[in-house]
Scaffold this motif. Structure first.
Motif, mmCIF file in Angstrom:
data_model
loop_
_atom_site.group_PDB
_atom_site.id
_atom_site.type_symbol
_atom_site.label_atom_id
_atom_site.label_comp_id
_atom_site.label_asym_id
_atom_site.label_seq_id
_atom_site.Cartn_x
_atom_site.Cartn_y
_atom_site.Cartn_z
ATOM 1 N N GLU A 44 0.818 -1.218 0.000
ATOM 2 C CA GLU A 44 0.000 0.000 0.000
ATOM 3 C C GLU A 44 0.844 1.257 0.000
ATOM 4 O O GLU A 44 0.375 2.312 -0.432
ATOM 5 N N SER A 45 2.059 1.187 0.492
ATOM 6 C CA SER A 45 2.943 2.350 0.452
ATOM 7 C C SER A 45 3.702 2.450 -0.853
ATOM 8 O O SER A 45 4.333 3.481 -1.116
ATOM 9 N N GLY A 46 3.638 1.427 -1.697
ATOM 10 C CA GLY A 46 4.349 1.449 -2.959
ATOM 11 C C GLY A 46 5.813 1.091 -2.857
ATOM 12 O O GLY A 46 6.551 1.196 -3.844
ATOM 13 N N ARG A 47 6.245 0.649 -1.655
ATOM 14 C CA ARG A 47 7.659 0.315 -1.486
ATOM 15 C C ARG A 47 8.017 -0.964 -2.222
ATOM 16 O O ARG A 47 9.105 -1.090 -2.772
ATOM 17 N N THR A 48 7.098 -1.930 -2.248
ATOM 18 C CA THR A 48 7.312 -3.175 -2.983
ATOM 19 C C THR A 48 6.087 -3.453 -3.848
ATOM 20 O O THR A 48 5.018 -2.853 -3.656
ATOM 21 N N THR A 49 6.256 -4.357 -4.794
ATOM 22 C CA THR A 49 5.189 -4.716 -5.721
ATOM 23 C C THR A 49 4.994 -6.225 -5.692
ATOM 24 O O THR A 49 5.983 -6.970 -5.771
ATOM 25 N N PRO A 50 3.760 -6.699 -5.557
ATOM 26 C CA PRO A 50 3.542 -8.167 -5.529
ATOM 27 C C PRO A 50 3.866 -8.791 -6.873
ATOM 28 O O PRO A 50 3.756 -8.157 -7.920
ATOM 29 N N ARG A 51 4.246 -10.061 -6.828
ATOM 30 C CA ARG A 51 4.605 -10.786 -8.044
ATOM 31 C C ARG A 51 3.986 -12.176 -8.001
ATOM 32 O O ARG A 51 3.676 -12.691 -6.927
ATOM 33 N N GLY A 52 3.824 -12.757 -9.167
ATOM 34 C CA GLY A 52 3.393 -14.143 -9.276
ATOM 35 C C GLY A 52 1.960 -14.363 -8.820
ATOM 36 O O GLY A 52 1.047 -13.580 -9.076
ATOM 37 N N ARG A 53 1.779 -15.465 -8.099
ATOM 38 C CA ARG A 53 0.434 -15.823 -7.655
ATOM 39 C C ARG A 53 -0.117 -14.841 -6.633
ATOM 40 O O ARG A 53 -1.327 -14.593 -6.589
ATOM 41 N N LYS A 54 0.774 -14.291 -5.800
ATOM 42 C CA LYS A 54 0.302 -13.295 -4.826
ATOM 43 C C LYS A 54 -0.251 -12.068 -5.530
ATOM 44 O O LYS A 54 -1.223 -11.466 -5.082
#
Length: 392
Positions: A44-54
């Motif tokens: 939600e803070s944009g620090r990381t981005t989900p990948r794959g199945r998540k």
């Protein structure tokens, strides 16, 4: 094999707004996706981005929340306001003038002078900062501390300073995103740590020449104990015991689960306490890490220098990309120009021919050969006889 495009996600602020509209906490949302609350906070803070199945599960859940919010949202009703009519103003009645008071001697008493009323002081309007001024303020506030923290990860002063500068240059390139981030210092810190702990740093020539260690023997022993830790354990220890982040925030910044982060922290503390038993207490370890980072003379460059360096690096990358594109287009055009327009079958490989008599070396002519040669010489070289030979 071609990759399928990633599922699009709304911006970080929209993700948080959808969760709050559905009255879900970060823990509840994390349970439905199958991650930790710290990971949801980082998304939600944009620090990381989900990948794959998540990423697929997170995007599907956000789409469901958006549809539910659209269904539950009431349609706005138009407000009917009455027509404004001019109200009759009451007529001003003339006020009688006050009569002067007469003293016993018959002299009018002087009226007191009217004092000026204090005017209300307007609050000063907030001054809007330009992007460069906001970047300089962020750099001046956090750069010195980030250089000291990065020194604990690498043990190299120049590498720590360069890592922080590269991180701020990346922040300047993505300044609209960083300026809207809830924790811009955390964004820069994560980028600096990633650059400092990159395995490509070992291939640089200056990595082969060690820097002078700290002068204090205790600081030197503590720094050696830190450098003996695996990079992930070292980063977890610096973030938790050095910077002071809590366990979920440390897990979100290191992109790991909370149990894995706790396990790394315990192993790192055990390794440091094994070499320095006096640092078994976390409070003492926190104080010693702060002292080790403060004892070194680490300076950061000026903000304008970092900004200009980032802009110059971006221009060089742009020019290199343009040159590579032009070279690729020219090579493609040359290939199309010189390529054959019809199919040419390949030449068959040669095969050995058998049964051919061997060539004999020349030698003396036999009597029959000599007679034949003399006969050919005696005959005429031209004439009809050459065209119609006669039988003998």
């Amino acid at each position: 094999m071609t990759r399928s495009p990633a599922t699009p996600l709304p911006p970080p602020k929209a993700r948080r707004r959808l969760r709050e509209t559905a009255a879900l906490t970060q823990t509840q949302l994390a349970d439905r996706v199958g991650v930790t609350p710290g990971t949801v906070r980082a998304w939600e803070s944009g620090r990381t981005t989900p990948r794959g199945r998540k990423r697929e599960a997170y995007a599907k859940l956000l789409k469901t929340l958006a549809e539910e919010a659209a269904v539950q949202a009431p349609e706005p009703k138009p407000k009917l306001e009455p027509e404004s009519r001019p109200q009759p103003q009451p007529e001003a009645k003339p006020q009688p003038e006050p009569e002067p008071k007469v003293e016993p001697e018959g002299k009018p008493q002087p009226q007191p002078e009217s004092q000026p009323q204090p005017q209300p002081v307007a609050a000063p309007e907030p001054v809007a900062l330009t992007p460069a001024q906001a970047f300089d303020a962020l750099y001046a506030f956090s750069a010195p501390a980030l250089v000291r923290q990065t020194f604990l990860l690498t043990g190299r002063r120049e590498q720590a300073r360069e890592s922080v500068e590269r991180a701020f240059q990346a922040a300047w390139e993505h300044w609209p995103e960083v300026a809207r981030d809830r924790d811009p210092v955390g964004w820069v810190r994560a980028t600096a740590y990633e650059y400092a702990l990159s395995p490509w740093q070992r291939l640089r020539p200056r990595h082969r020449h060690p820097e002078p260690p700290p002068a204090d023997p205790g600081d030197r022993t503590l720094l050696n104990a830190l450098l003996r830790l695996p990079p992930r354990h070292r980063r977890t220890l610096v973030l938790y015991d050095g910077v002071g982040l809590d366990l979920p925030e440390t897990a979100a910044e290191t992109e790991a689960s909370t149990p894995a982060t706790a396990n790394r922290l315990l192993r790192a503390r055990e390794a440091v306490a094994g070499r320095l038993p006096a640092l078994a207490d976390p409070q003492v370890l926190h104080r010693r890490l702060a002292e080790l980072a403060s004892n070194e003379r680490l300076r950061a460059a000026e903000p304008p220098t970092v900004r200009r360096g980032g802009e110059r690096r971006a221009r060089l990358r742009t020019r290199a990309a343009i040159a590579f594109t032009v070279a690729l287009v020219a090579t493609t055009a040359l290939t199309v120009r010189t390529a054959p327009t019809h199919y040419e079958p390949p030449v068959s490989p040669g095969q050995a021919v058998r049964g051919v008599p061997q060539r004999v070396a020349p030698g003396a002519l036999s009597d029959e050969e000599l007679e034949l040669r003399q006969k050919l010489r005696d005959q005429m070289q031209d004439g009809p006889e050459r065209l119609s030979p006669r039988l003998e």
